[in-house]
Design a protein around this motif. Sequence first.
Motif, PDB file in Angstrom:
ATOM      1  N   ASP A  40       0.791  -0.990  -0.155  1.00 60.19           N
ATOM      2  CA  ASP A  40       0.115  -0.023   0.157  1.00 60.19           C
ATOM      3  C   ASP A  40       1.040   1.145   0.020  1.00 60.19           C
ATOM      4  O   ASP A  40       1.672   1.492   0.946  1.00 60.19           O
ATOM      5  CB  ASP A  40      -0.962  -0.138   1.219  1.00 60.19           C
ATOM      6  CG  ASP A  40      -2.077  -1.147   1.212  1.00 60.19           C
ATOM      7  OD1 ASP A  40      -2.163  -1.494   0.019  1.00 60.19           O
ATOM      8  OD2 ASP A  40      -2.440  -1.495   2.423  1.00 60.19           O
ATOM      9  N   HIS A  70      -2.237   2.208  -4.761  1.00 60.92           N
ATOM     10  CA  HIS A  70      -2.544   3.224  -3.948  1.00 60.92           C
ATOM     11  C   HIS A  70      -3.793   2.932  -3.146  1.00 60.92           C
ATOM     12  O   HIS A  70      -4.688   3.721  -3.045  1.00 60.92           O
ATOM     13  CB  HIS A  70      -2.504   4.603  -4.743  1.00 60.92           C
ATOM     14  CG  HIS A  70      -1.385   4.971  -5.050  1.00 60.92           C
ATOM     15  ND1 HIS A  70      -0.509   5.384  -3.947  1.00 60.92           N
ATOM     16  CD2 HIS A  70      -0.388   4.730  -6.137  1.00 60.92           C
ATOM     17  CE1 HIS A  70       0.860   5.666  -4.568  1.00 60.92           C
ATOM     18  NE2 HIS A  70       1.002   5.073  -5.919  1.00 60.92           N
ATOM     19  N   THR A  71      -3.835   1.808  -2.623  1.00 61.07           N
ATOM     20  CA  THR A  71      -5.080   1.532  -1.623  1.00 61.07           C
ATOM     21  C   THR A  71      -5.266   2.386  -0.274  1.00 61.07           C
ATOM     22  O   THR A  71      -5.895   2.346   0.330  1.00 61.07           O
ATOM     23  CB  THR A  71      -4.906  -0.013  -1.187  1.00 61.07           C
ATOM     24  OG1 THR A  71      -3.518  -0.319  -1.059  1.00 61.07           O
ATOM     25  CG2 THR A  71      -5.273  -0.809  -2.380  1.00 61.07           C
ATOM     26  N   ASP A  72      -4.002   3.074  -0.330  1.00 63.11           N
ATOM     27  CA  ASP A  72      -4.018   3.948   1.059  1.00 63.11           C
ATOM     28  C   ASP A  72      -5.126   4.930   1.178  1.00 63.11           C
ATOM     29  O   ASP A  72      -5.926   5.245   1.926  1.00 63.11           O
ATOM     30  CB  ASP A  72      -2.628   4.542   1.103  1.00 63.11           C
ATOM     31  CG  ASP A  72      -2.206   5.148  -0.248  1.00 63.11           C
ATOM     32  OD1 ASP A  72      -2.709   4.766  -1.269  1.00 63.11           O
ATOM     33  OD2 ASP A  72      -1.251   6.131  -0.415  1.00 63.11           O
ATOM     34  N   HIS A 128      -8.250   2.874   2.324  1.00 59.37           N
ATOM     35  CA  HIS A 128      -7.970   2.847   3.780  1.00 59.37           C
ATOM     36  C   HIS A 128      -8.536   4.084   4.301  1.00 59.37           C
ATOM     37  O   HIS A 128      -9.211   4.168   5.264  1.00 59.37           O
ATOM     38  CB  HIS A 128      -6.387   2.586   4.274  1.00 59.37           C
ATOM     39  CG  HIS A 128      -5.843   1.272   4.048  1.00 59.37           C
ATOM     40  ND1 HIS A 128      -6.589   0.287   5.079  1.00 59.37           N
ATOM     41  CD2 HIS A 128      -4.958   0.631   3.462  1.00 59.37           C
ATOM     42  CE1 HIS A 128      -5.671  -0.940   4.825  1.00 59.37           C
ATOM     43  NE2 HIS A 128      -4.807  -0.439   3.784  1.00 59.37           N
ATOM     44  N   ARG A 168       0.106   4.849   7.870  1.00 55.68           N
ATOM     45  CA  ARG A 168       0.763   3.693   6.759  1.00 55.68           C
ATOM     46  C   ARG A 168       1.499   2.887   7.381  1.00 55.68           C
ATOM     47  O   ARG A 168       2.242   3.251   8.533  1.00 55.68           O
ATOM     48  CB  ARG A 168       1.406   5.020   6.061  1.00 55.68           C
ATOM     49  CG  ARG A 168       0.720   5.761   5.180  1.00 55.68           C
ATOM     50  CD  ARG A 168       1.818   6.702   4.218  1.00 55.68           C
ATOM     51  NE  ARG A 168       0.918   8.100   3.818  1.00 55.68           N
ATOM     52  CZ  ARG A 168       0.089   7.881   2.539  1.00 55.68           C
ATOM     53  NH1 ARG A 168       0.261   6.843   1.998  1.00 55.68           N
ATOM     54  NH2 ARG A 168      -0.440   9.141   2.274  1.00 55.68           N
ATOM     55  N   SER A 175       4.277  -6.591   3.333  1.00 51.06           N
ATOM     56  CA  SER A 175       3.367  -5.799   3.684  1.00 51.06           C
ATOM     57  C   SER A 175       2.303  -6.176   4.828  1.00 51.06           C
ATOM     58  O   SER A 175       2.356  -7.327   5.340  1.00 51.06           O
ATOM     59  CB  SER A 175       2.101  -5.716   2.525  1.00 51.06           C
ATOM     60  OG  SER A 175       0.899  -5.208   3.065  1.00 51.06           O
ATOM     61  N   SER A 224      -0.575  -5.746   5.444  1.00 54.20           N
ATOM     62  CA  SER A 224      -2.030  -6.103   5.330  1.00 54.20           C
ATOM     63  C   SER A 224      -2.331  -7.454   5.221  1.00 54.20           C
ATOM     64  O   SER A 224      -1.507  -8.176   4.526  1.00 54.20           O
ATOM     65  CB  SER A 224      -2.158  -5.446   3.748  1.00 54.20           C
ATOM     66  OG  SER A 224      -3.591  -5.448   3.594  1.00 54.20           O
TER      67      SER A 224
END
Length: 215
Positions: free
Chosen positions: A11, A16-18, A21, A45, A114, A116
């Motif tokens: 991310d 750009h999954t940020d 989120h 982040r 990651s 995630s």
Amino acid sequence: MKYQAIIFDLDGVICHTDQYHYQAWKQMADGLGIAIDESINDQLRGVSRMASLEIILKEGGVQLPEEEKQRLAAQKNELYRSLLMQMTPADLPVEVSETLQALRDAGIRLAIGSSSKNTVMILERLGLGDFFDAVSDGNQITHSKPDPEVFLLAADLLGVPAKDCLVVEDAEAGIRAAAAGGMDAAGIGAAVGDACTYRIGRFSELVQIAAGDKS
Ligand code: B16
Ligand code: MG
């Protein structure tokens, strides 16, 4: 080559999954009457889901029982995963896919590191389900960044010593994790702090860094 392997955060680096989120956390925070902005988002982040929730609750001065925290985190994740369904391979920037291929062609092993727990789903949505030589993610670790566990596991899965790995990160927590694991780190974006080995403006700069042509 200066590095045998590169371990990429997901991310904020590969994709750009940020922003997803942020949307999901914001909706949850609004429901609790807590205002969050991009500066709070920067603190989330690379940080695990539950640690992110704690940061938001602290910001709002809100205390909740554990059961309620688990419920809110699950609700946020459901919304986040529904936002991820919008992603397609077209969301993988051309510069990222071309650079990944150039690094692979140069004989460098490539891994994901990651925090995630949704890593596999994200890689599949981007068409990268089978691309990386190793994937280390939030489901396989007990200590999140800034602990080095996720990167050390990636190096281990690759069979490459930590000192021969370069980490690529968008988060200060991730840069600190790389340093704690004995790895150099390239930082992308404004939230990486001061401890990066390299600061990069463009993803494609990794090709020169990997070759030892950039300091
Ligand atoms: P999930 P990264 C991190 O991914 C995100 O930057 C961070 O915002 C998120 O809270 C964390 O993953 C956990 O994600 O809720 O999907 O398990 O930057 O380490 O790739
Ligand atoms: Mg990140």
